[in-house]
Design a protein around this motif. Structure first.
Motif, short mmCIF file in Angstrom:
data_model
loop_
_atom_site.label_atom_id
_atom_site.label_comp_id
_atom_site.label_asym_id
_atom_site.label_seq_id
_atom_site.Cartn_x
_atom_site.Cartn_y
_atom_site.Cartn_z
N ALA A 104 0.84 -1.20 0.00
CA ALA A 104 0.00 0.00 0.00
C ALA A 104 0.88 1.24 0.00
CB ALA A 104 -0.90 0.00 1.22
N SER A 105 0.36 2.28 -0.62
CA SER A 105 1.03 3.58 -0.60
C SER A 105 -0.05 4.65 -0.65
CB SER A 105 1.98 3.72 -1.79
OG SER A 105 1.25 3.68 -3.00
N LEU A 106 0.35 5.87 -0.35
CA LEU A 106 -0.56 7.00 -0.47
C LEU A 106 -0.23 7.74 -1.75
CD1 LEU A 106 -0.59 8.34 3.20
CD2 LEU A 106 -2.32 6.96 2.06
N ARG A 107 -1.24 8.09 -2.50
CA ARG A 107 -1.02 8.80 -3.75
C ARG A 107 -1.86 10.07 -3.75
NH1 ARG A 107 -1.55 5.11 -8.32
NH2 ARG A 107 0.50 4.50 -7.61
N SER A 108 -1.26 11.13 -4.27
CA SER A 108 -1.93 12.42 -4.36
C SER A 108 -3.18 12.31 -5.23
CB SER A 108 -0.96 13.44 -4.97
OG SER A 108 -1.62 14.66 -5.14
N VAL A 109 -4.23 12.96 -4.80
CA VAL A 109 -5.48 12.96 -5.56
C VAL A 109 -5.44 14.05 -6.62
CG1 VAL A 109 -7.98 13.29 -5.36
CG2 VAL A 109 -6.75 12.02 -3.60
N ARG A 110 -4.74 15.15 -6.33
CA ARG A 110 -4.63 16.26 -7.29
C ARG A 110 -3.25 16.26 -7.92
NH1 ARG A 110 -6.19 21.76 -4.64
NH2 ARG A 110 -5.27 20.97 -2.78
N ALA A 111 -3.15 16.98 -9.02
CA ALA A 111 -1.87 17.08 -9.72
C ALA A 111 -1.22 18.44 -9.49
CB ALA A 111 -2.08 16.84 -11.21
N ASP A 112 -1.57 19.13 -8.41
CA ASP A 112 -1.05 20.46 -8.12
C ASP A 112 0.32 20.35 -7.45
OD1 ASP A 112 -0.57 23.07 -7.33
OD2 ASP A 112 -2.34 23.24 -6.07
N ALA A 113 1.37 20.70 -8.20
CA ALA A 113 2.75 20.57 -7.69
C ALA A 113 2.97 21.43 -6.46
CB ALA A 113 3.74 20.92 -8.78
N ARG A 114 2.40 22.63 -6.43
CA ARG A 114 2.55 23.55 -5.30
C ARG A 114 1.99 22.91 -4.02
NH1 ARG A 114 2.32 28.45 -6.78
NH2 ARG A 114 2.82 29.96 -5.20
N ALA A 115 0.77 22.39 -4.11
CA ALA A 115 0.13 21.77 -2.95
C ALA A 115 0.91 20.53 -2.50
CB ALA A 115 -1.32 21.41 -3.27
N ARG A 116 1.37 19.72 -3.48
CA ARG A 116 2.15 18.52 -3.13
C ARG A 116 3.43 18.88 -2.39
NH1 ARG A 116 1.12 16.69 -8.22
NH2 ARG A 116 3.29 16.94 -8.83
N LEU A 117 4.11 19.93 -2.84
CA LEU A 117 5.36 20.34 -2.20
C LEU A 117 5.11 20.76 -0.76
CD1 LEU A 117 8.45 21.09 -2.62
CD2 LEU A 117 7.59 23.41 -2.87
N LEU A 118 4.19 21.68 -0.55
CA LEU A 118 3.91 22.18 0.79
C LEU A 118 3.38 21.07 1.69
CD1 LEU A 118 2.34 25.58 -0.26
CD2 LEU A 118 4.54 25.27 0.90
N ALA A 119 2.43 20.29 1.18
CA ALA A 119 1.86 19.21 1.97
C ALA A 119 2.90 18.14 2.30
CB ALA A 119 0.67 18.59 1.24
N GLY A 120 3.78 17.87 1.36
CA GLY A 120 4.83 16.87 1.61
C GLY A 120 5.74 17.26 2.76
N TYR A 121 6.18 18.51 2.77
CA TYR A 121 7.03 18.96 3.88
C TYR A 121 6.26 19.00 5.19
CZ TYR A 121 11.04 20.02 0.94
OH TYR A 121 12.12 19.90 0.10
N ALA A 122 5.00 19.43 5.13
CA ALA A 122 4.19 19.48 6.35
C ALA A 122 3.95 18.08 6.90
CB ALA A 122 2.87 20.19 6.06
N ARG A 123 3.61 17.14 6.04
CA ARG A 123 3.36 15.77 6.49
C ARG A 123 4.63 15.13 7.04
NH1 ARG A 123 -0.24 14.75 1.42
NH2 ARG A 123 -2.23 15.42 2.27
N SER A 124 5.75 15.43 6.42
CA SER A 124 7.02 14.92 6.93
C SER A 124 7.28 15.45 8.34
CB SER A 124 8.16 15.32 5.99
OG SER A 124 9.40 14.98 6.56
N THR A 125 6.95 16.71 8.55
CA THR A 125 7.11 17.31 9.88
C THR A 125 6.22 16.61 10.89
OG1 THR A 125 7.68 19.43 8.88
CG2 THR A 125 6.92 19.47 11.17
N ILE A 126 4.98 16.38 10.53
CA ILE A 126 4.04 15.71 11.42
C ILE A 126 4.54 14.30 11.75
CG2 ILE A 126 1.71 14.73 11.56
CD1 ILE A 126 0.81 17.23 9.87
N GLU A 127 4.96 13.55 10.74
CA GLU A 127 5.47 12.19 10.97
C GLU A 127 6.71 12.21 11.84
OE1 GLU A 127 6.03 10.29 7.16
OE2 GLU A 127 3.97 10.76 6.57
#
Length: 182
Positions: A104-127
């Motif tokens: 299993a993996s998590l995959r982005s639902v949208r193709a918005d690179a800006r949102a993926r970048l910000l969300a990726g760093y934020a999720r990494s921080t949370i984890e």
């Protein structure tokens, strides 16, 4: 660890000052050439970095925060809001794949690179901050260093060998000048 990567965009410049890899759009482009940078994205990422560093400072207390942040930390409730809001920018859905065994993996639902970048760093921080490595997070104690790092052994005080050498040289200089002042 993306969270540490983002926090480390503020670093010692090697000449007694602090360098900021996100100071300008051009600097950000050099740091991450794979991202379509503009001033708005740069500002959003700088705000997220401030939040991450504020949460890192809280995580290392009662130890001292990085000297780059000590006098201008974002309030913790604001930092939490920034990180959580950024993490929610890019919805993800679990995806199942199957070669030899299912995974299993998590995959982005949208193709918005800006949102993926910000969300990726934020999720990494949370984890990171909710995981086992958070207890090993510390601020480097070398003179002029502004980095946070994860200790790989209990007595580690510095983020890298050059910081250890700089601290040793500073102690030698202090001892030498203390002896000559007598």
């Amino acid at each position: 660890m993306q969270a540490l990567e983002l926090a480390s965009t503020i670093r010692h410049d090697g000449h007694g000052g602090v360098a900021d890899d996100l100071a300008t759009v051009a600097a950000a482009q050099q740091w991450r050439p794979d991202v379509p940078w503009d001033e708005d994205l740069r500002q959003e990422l700088v705000t997220l970095r401030r939040a991450v560093r504020a949460l890192f400072a809280r995580a290392v207390s009662p130890g001292p925060p990085s000297p780059a942040d000590a006098t201008r930390l974002m309030p913790v409730d604001e930092a939490l809001s920034v990180v959580n809001n950024a993490a929610a920018l890019d919805p993800v859905a679990p995806q199942l794949s199957w070669s030899d065994t299912p995974s299993a993996s998590l995959r982005s639902v949208r193709a918005d690179a800006r949102a993926r970048l910000l969300a990726g760093y934020a999720r990494s921080t949370i984890e990171f901050l909710s995981g086992p490595d958070m207890a090993k997070l510390t601020a480097c104690t070398a003179p002029r260093c502004v980095r946070y790092f994860v200790k790989t052994h209990g007595r580690q005080e510095f983020c890298k060998p050059s910081c250890s050498n700089r601290a040793r040289a500073a102690r030698f200089y202090d001892r030498r000048h203390a002896d000559s002042g007598r």
